[in-house]
Design a protein around this motif. Structure first.
Motif, PDB file in Angstrom:
ATOM      1  N   UNK A 138      -6.222  -2.351  -4.402  1.00  0.00           N
ATOM      2  CA  UNK A 138      -6.161  -1.600  -5.831  1.00  0.00           C
ATOM      3  C   UNK A 138      -5.845  -0.232  -5.590  1.00  0.00           C
ATOM      4  N   UNK A 139      -6.576   0.493  -4.671  1.00  0.00           N
ATOM      5  CA  UNK A 139      -6.221   1.852  -4.488  1.00  0.00           C
ATOM      6  C   UNK A 139      -4.467   2.045  -4.184  1.00  0.00           C
ATOM      7  N   UNK A 140      -3.974   1.037  -3.419  1.00  0.00           N
ATOM      8  CA  UNK A 140      -2.514   1.334  -3.196  1.00  0.00           C
ATOM      9  C   UNK A 140      -1.743   0.940  -4.557  1.00  0.00           C
ATOM     10  N   UNK A 141      -2.151  -0.040  -5.353  1.00  0.00           N
ATOM     11  CA  UNK A 141      -1.510  -0.230  -6.474  1.00  0.00           C
ATOM     12  C   UNK A 141      -1.364   0.822  -7.442  1.00  0.00           C
ATOM     13  N   UNK A 168      -3.367  10.368 -10.447  1.00  0.00           N
ATOM     14  CA  UNK A 168      -4.859   9.436 -10.243  1.00  0.00           C
ATOM     15  C   UNK A 168      -4.621   8.931  -8.897  1.00  0.00           C
ATOM     16  N   UNK A 169      -5.563   9.730  -8.004  1.00  0.00           N
ATOM     17  CA  UNK A 169      -5.523   9.365  -6.698  1.00  0.00           C
ATOM     18  C   UNK A 169      -7.014   8.634  -6.215  1.00  0.00           C
ATOM     19  N   UNK A 170      -6.711   7.273  -6.035  1.00  0.00           N
ATOM     20  CA  UNK A 170      -8.162   6.551  -6.101  1.00  0.00           C
ATOM     21  C   UNK A 170      -8.561   6.607  -4.438  1.00  0.00           C
ATOM     22  N   UNK A 171      -7.575   7.026  -3.540  1.00  0.00           N
ATOM     23  CA  UNK A 171      -7.946   6.922  -2.146  1.00  0.00           C
ATOM     24  C   UNK A 171      -8.767   8.211  -2.132  1.00  0.00           C
ATOM     25  N   UNK A 172      -8.697   9.123  -2.762  1.00  0.00           N
ATOM     26  CA  UNK A 172      -9.643  10.424  -2.701  1.00  0.00           C
ATOM     27  C   UNK A 172     -10.775  10.340  -3.486  1.00  0.00           C
ATOM     28  N   UNK A 173     -11.164   9.422  -4.278  1.00  0.00           N
ATOM     29  CA  UNK A 173     -12.023   9.356  -5.149  1.00  0.00           C
ATOM     30  C   UNK A 173     -13.367   8.977  -4.740  1.00  0.00           C
ATOM     31  N   UNK A 191     -16.971   5.495  -1.551  1.00  0.00           N
ATOM     32  CA  UNK A 191     -15.455   5.874  -1.395  1.00  0.00           C
ATOM     33  C   UNK A 191     -14.802   4.770  -0.656  1.00  0.00           C
ATOM     34  N   UNK A 192     -13.422   4.624  -0.788  1.00  0.00           N
ATOM     35  CA  UNK A 192     -12.762   3.489  -0.243  1.00  0.00           C
ATOM     36  C   UNK A 192     -12.580   4.005   1.307  1.00  0.00           C
ATOM     37  N   UNK A 193     -12.600   5.251   1.537  1.00  0.00           N
ATOM     38  CA  UNK A 193     -12.434   5.424   3.084  1.00  0.00           C
ATOM     39  C   UNK A 193     -13.761   5.405   3.690  1.00  0.00           C
ATOM     40  N   UNK A 244      -2.055   4.516   6.859  1.00  0.00           N
ATOM     41  CA  UNK A 244      -0.878   5.113   6.207  1.00  0.00           C
ATOM     42  C   UNK A 244      -1.355   6.250   5.500  1.00  0.00           C
ATOM     43  N   UNK A 245      -2.550   5.827   4.846  1.00  0.00           N
ATOM     44  CA  UNK A 245      -2.998   6.927   3.736  1.00  0.00           C
ATOM     45  C   UNK A 245      -3.555   8.191   4.287  1.00  0.00           C
ATOM     46  N   UNK A 246      -4.599   7.504   5.157  1.00  0.00           N
ATOM     47  CA  UNK A 246      -5.513   8.508   6.078  1.00  0.00           C
ATOM     48  C   UNK A 246      -4.801   9.205   7.217  1.00  0.00           C
ATOM     49  N   UNK A 247      -3.844   8.559   7.807  1.00  0.00           N
ATOM     50  CA  UNK A 247      -3.147   9.064   8.905  1.00  0.00           C
ATOM     51  C   UNK A 247      -3.918   8.671  10.173  1.00  0.00           C
ATOM     52  N   UNK A 248      -4.594   7.463  10.146  1.00  0.00           N
ATOM     53  CA  UNK A 248      -5.353   6.858  11.164  1.00  0.00           C
ATOM     54  C   UNK A 248      -4.650   6.223  12.068  1.00  0.00           C
ATOM     55  N   UNK A 249      -4.130   6.615  13.454  1.00  0.00           N
ATOM     56  CA  UNK A 249      -3.367   5.901  14.370  1.00  0.00           C
ATOM     57  C   UNK A 249      -4.068   4.755  14.850  1.00  0.00           C
TER      58      UNK A 249
END
Length: 346
Positions: free
Chosen positions: A245-248, A254-259, A266-268, A308-313
């Motif tokens: 949902x956040x990706x779409x 509207x940045x749901x990744x940061x909400x 939060x999604x994180x 990819x969104x949070x740059x987490x290797x």
């Protein structure tokens, strides 16, 4: 490229109350009553009845896998042959009168002797999402016939109308677990393709004010999924859906990744909660799933999208080593995102 279209018209069940153009499936956890085989089915939560009619579900998954693979191949090669063949499949499902699927799920997740269809069957069309992502790729390529794209959009607009007005759709929308999440995920995906801004805004609102605060605990877990007989698989599935949902829906405005919800969810936080158990299932502190415990996890989309969104290797590394081509039918059914490349097409 050698595979020909196969839609719902290729198979029919005598237990279906619909026509040959209607999608039909049966409730997974409903079984014949051993004491009276001709009586209505009885429920066994978490235990899948292997004798259920699944031909339409398998045809839809096959369609999704074909379009997803062809769209990925086009992105990598630029060869129009992949677009042309994928559109042949899309015409069969959404345009051609002889093979088209009716744009509703009136007869999904039926139960013999109890219901000709149920709202929870709407979850079956999560596999149309990669078809839609493929259609977005083909539309942007300029190689797909515009008339065909528009007719596919009309099919999904008709389906969206049914999803948002029929009692089954409303029931699913209001479901408090992964079914409610998947309703938003599908409506968001299909609305993005058709350009339905009203429904996109509705999905953003439901994610922020209903899904996240009502389903996720402060620690990032999903309490309603943890109560099920398959808490591990359902938790992963629900996280995948919320991340998708956040990706779409996320955009420049509207940045749901940061909400973060007022309660701190939060999604994180959701990814951070489940990640240690995806990396090492033996650390799972709850009961094992009653079925398919050994088949999970696989290359979960929550990890690749989140990495990819949070740059987490580390998340990316774990996703890379997990199974990318599962063969178990239950896992495939609950993994609608198999071709991440097409999800980054703007």
């Amino acid at each position: 490229l050698s595979q020909e279209p196969e839609t719902v018209t290729a198979a029919h069940s005598v237990r279906s109350a619909g026509s040959r153009h209607d999608f039909f499936s049966e409730g997974d956890y409903w079984w014949p009553d051993a004491s009276n085989p001709d009586s209505p089915y009885v429920q066994k939560d978490g235990l899948t009845n292997p004798d259920n009619f699944v031909a339409h579900r398998l045809a839809m998954i096959r369609f999704s896998r074909i379009v997803g693979a062809l769209a990925s191949a086009y992105i990598l090669t630029g060869n129009k042959v992949y677009v042309n063949h994928a559109m042949k499949h899309c015409r069969a499902w959404f345009i051609d009168t002889a093979t088209v699927m009716n744009p509703n799920l009136l007869f999904a997740q039926a139960i013999k002797g109890r219901a000709t269809g149920r709202g929870i069957g709407i979850i079956d069309t999560i596999h149309f999402m990669e078809v839609v992502q493929g259609l977005i790729v083909f539309e942007n390529s300029g190689l797909a016939p515009k008339a065909d794209i528009e007719r596919c959009k009309q099919w999904f607009e008709d389906y969206l109308s049914w999803l948002t007005t029929h009692k089954y759709g409303k029931d699913e929308m209001n479901a408090q677990n992964n079914h409610g999440t998947c309703w938003v995920m599908q409506v968001a995906s299909f609305s993005k393709f058709t350009g339905n801004k009203k429904l996109i805004a509705m999905c953003v609102d439901r994610y922020k004010n209903i899904l996240l605060p009502n389903q996720m605990a402060v620690d990032g877990s999903f309490p309603l999924e943890l109560k099920r007989t398959k808490p591990y698989g359902y938790s992963i599935f629900n996280l995948d859906a919320m991340v998708t949902i956040c990706q779409v829906l996320s955009s420049r405005t509207e940045n749901l990744w940061a909400y973060t919800a007022p309660g701190g969810q939060s999604i994180k936080k959701g990814i951070e909660y489940l990640y240690p158990f995806i990396k090492d299932k033996t650390a799972w502190p709850y009961q094992p799933d009653v079925m398919f415990w050994d088949q999970w996890p696989v290359a979960q989309p929550s990890l690749i999208f989140g990495a990819l969104r949070f740059d987490n290797t580390e998340w990316f590394s774990t996703w890379s080593r997990l199974e990318h081509a599962p063969t178990n039918a239950e896992v495939i059914r609950n993994l609608p995102v198999r071709n991440p490349l097409i999800w980054f097409e703007k």
